[in-house]
Design an enzyme around this catalytic site. Structure first.
Site, PDB file in Angstrom:
ATOM      1  N   ASP A 177       6.959  -1.937  -3.715  1.00  0.00           N
ATOM      2  CA  ASP A 177       5.683  -2.575  -4.020  1.00  0.00           C
ATOM      3  C   ASP A 177       5.137  -2.027  -5.345  1.00  0.00           C
ATOM      4  O   ASP A 177       5.873  -1.950  -6.333  1.00  0.00           O
ATOM      5  CB  ASP A 177       4.707  -2.380  -2.857  1.00  0.00           C
ATOM      6  CG  ASP A 177       3.530  -3.343  -2.900  1.00  0.00           C
ATOM      7  OD1 ASP A 177       3.693  -4.496  -2.484  1.00  0.00           O
ATOM      8  OD2 ASP A 177       2.457  -2.946  -3.381  1.00  0.00           O
ATOM      9  N   TYR A 307      -4.293  -4.424  -8.979  1.00  0.00           N
ATOM     10  CA  TYR A 307      -3.630  -5.709  -9.167  1.00  0.00           C
ATOM     11  C   TYR A 307      -4.087  -6.353 -10.479  1.00  0.00           C
ATOM     12  O   TYR A 307      -3.281  -6.924 -11.224  1.00  0.00           O
ATOM     13  CB  TYR A 307      -3.931  -6.645  -7.997  1.00  0.00           C
ATOM     14  CG  TYR A 307      -2.995  -6.456  -6.827  1.00  0.00           C
ATOM     15  CD1 TYR A 307      -1.993  -7.383  -6.552  1.00  0.00           C
ATOM     16  CD2 TYR A 307      -3.097  -5.353  -5.995  1.00  0.00           C
ATOM     17  CE1 TYR A 307      -1.127  -7.217  -5.479  1.00  0.00           C
ATOM     18  CE2 TYR A 307      -2.242  -5.172  -4.929  1.00  0.00           C
ATOM     19  CZ  TYR A 307      -1.262  -6.104  -4.679  1.00  0.00           C
ATOM     20  OH  TYR A 307      -0.398  -5.927  -3.624  1.00  0.00           O
ATOM     21  N   HIS A 361       9.662  -5.463   3.698  1.00  0.00           N
ATOM     22  CA  HIS A 361       8.922  -4.898   2.571  1.00  0.00           C
ATOM     23  C   HIS A 361       8.532  -3.440   2.789  1.00  0.00           C
ATOM     24  O   HIS A 361       8.433  -2.681   1.835  1.00  0.00           O
ATOM     25  CB  HIS A 361       7.664  -5.743   2.350  1.00  0.00           C
ATOM     26  CG  HIS A 361       6.903  -5.419   1.107  1.00  0.00           C
ATOM     27  ND1 HIS A 361       7.390  -5.653  -0.152  1.00  0.00           N
ATOM     28  CD2 HIS A 361       5.678  -4.859   0.945  1.00  0.00           C
ATOM     29  CE1 HIS A 361       6.498  -5.274  -1.053  1.00  0.00           C
ATOM     30  NE2 HIS A 361       5.456  -4.783  -0.417  1.00  0.00           N
TER      31      HIS A 361
END
Length: 389
Positions: A177, A307, A361
């Site tokens: 990630d 982000y 993930h």
């Protein structure tokens, strides 16, 4: 660099406030309480809330986590929380493990002993690592950045200073990630100090140059780009909000623990190898420990804002740019869209590319043994490049 011992100790008042908010939750309606097609299932979130309120024991989780050797250090003005476990073997290699969102340092709890003391877990002592697991700025117990610009690119510089401050001039990097982005930036920015980077995810922002004098996009690469576009349209709303309006989102998540829980558990279900049954892979205690770290941290705006920072500083490469640092990738089958090897090899020296039999993930949580074995195998031939410790 001064290390300060750290123990988690959430004030009683914060726990009482959490329980009050859980009791007073106003739930939305749903066309079908069981389904997840529109987002987090109302039936599951109600059950999760009831467990959080009546059965989840934060103090027990806190005591377990406090068995990990945790520290705080000020790195370039940032107070960074990290776990630091020394390895048991003839020549442990220093390794920095970086988590992502919606994960935390807790993701690495099960892989730390496998990496630091392989001989006690059926492995070879020669594969031992000194393991450092920092919490990203604004995550867990690392302080939120005081200003803008703290992207994965910037975090890579912080991790270099942290590892150098611990006495490691050369070290290895691993992550998934956001942590994969940090690891790739480490490999790109500091090739003289990174002996290799191992990933279990390729960030969507990774973009090699595609100028006219370079090979055109292959059929497999175009299929990947098409898959990414379709996935973003169907599943990417969370990233669009977090990368454009993180402050607005943080008001709701900072005020409603159930809203936060729903936002996070939907991703654990969608991105894991659970075939729709979340509790087949994660326990309620595992889910709520991670969610509680976000809640008690009071830094949701910062955990979303990275982000936006990464959107403003994407992992894009110029024409003919190459990264000499060796790269290894573990490909878990239920991972988010993953490019073909040729896409990554346009920039990186890919020395290991391993399809995994199962997992998604959250590899360190879902399949810690598989992940660790691939990390060991990738770094085994690179150990001679590490300075003697």
């Amino acid at each position: 660099m001064e290390l300060r011992d750290f123990k988690i100790n959430v004030p009683d008042g914060q726990i009482a406030d959490l329980k009050l908010r859980l009791r007073n939750t106003r739930f939305p309606a749903s066309l079908d309480a069981e389904q997840w097609d529109d987002g987090a299932s109302l039936a599951f979130v109600r059950r999760l809330t009831d467990y959080w309120l009546h059965r989840f024991d934060w103090r027990a989780q806190e005591a377990r986590l406090n068995r990990l050797p945790q520290f705080l250090a000020t790195v370039d003005g940032h107070d960074i929380h990290f776990v630091y476990q020394t390895g048991k073997g003839p020549a442990p290699v220093p390794l920095v493990l970086t988590h992502g969102w919606p994960g935390s340092f807790v993701e690495m709890e099960h892989v730390i002993p496998l990496l630091t003391d392989p001989a006690s877990h059926g492995g070879d002592a020669a594969d031992a690592f000194h393991v450092v697991v920092p919490s990203l700025p604004g995550f867990g117990f690392s302080a939120a950045p005081a200003g803008s610009g703290v992207s994965a690119h910037h975090v890579a510089g912080l991790w270099l200073e942290l590892m150098n401050g611990l006495g490691f001039d050369r070290f290895a990097a691993q992550g998934g990630d956001i942590g994969a982005g940090v690891s790739m930036w480490l490999a790109r920015r500091f090739p003289g100090q990174i002996i290799g980077a191992h990933l279990n995810y390729i960030p969507g922002s990774f973009r090699p140059s595609l100028t006219d004098d370079l090979p055109p996009v292959t059929v497999d690469e175009q299929a990947y780009l098409d898959t990414v576009a379709a996935w973003s349209a169907a599943e990417g709303a969370y990233a669009a909000v977090q990368s454009t309006k993180p402050q607005t989102l943080s008001y709701a998540m900072s005020d409603s623990p159930v809203g936060l829980a729903a936002w996070i558990v939907e991703k654990f279900r969608s991105w894991s190898d659970c075939d729709g049954d979340l509790e087949r892979v994660f326990t309620m205690d595992q889910l709520l420990t991670d969610i509680s770290l976000y809640w008690f941290g009071h830094m949701l705006d910062a955990s979303f804002r990275i982000y936006r920072e990464n959107r403003l500083r994407p992992l894009a490469f110029g024409p003919h740019e190459r990264v000499a640092t060796p790269l290894g990738v573990a490909l878990f089958p239920r991972e988010l869209p993953t490019p073909p090897r040729s896409w990554v090899e346009r920039v990186f020296d890919v020395q290991r590319w391993t399809p995994m039999p199962r997992g998604g993930h959250f590899a360190a949580l879902e399949q810690p043994e598989l992940l660790v074995e691939d990390i060991r195998a990738f770094f085994r031939p690179l150990r001679r490049m590490s300075d003697p410790l």
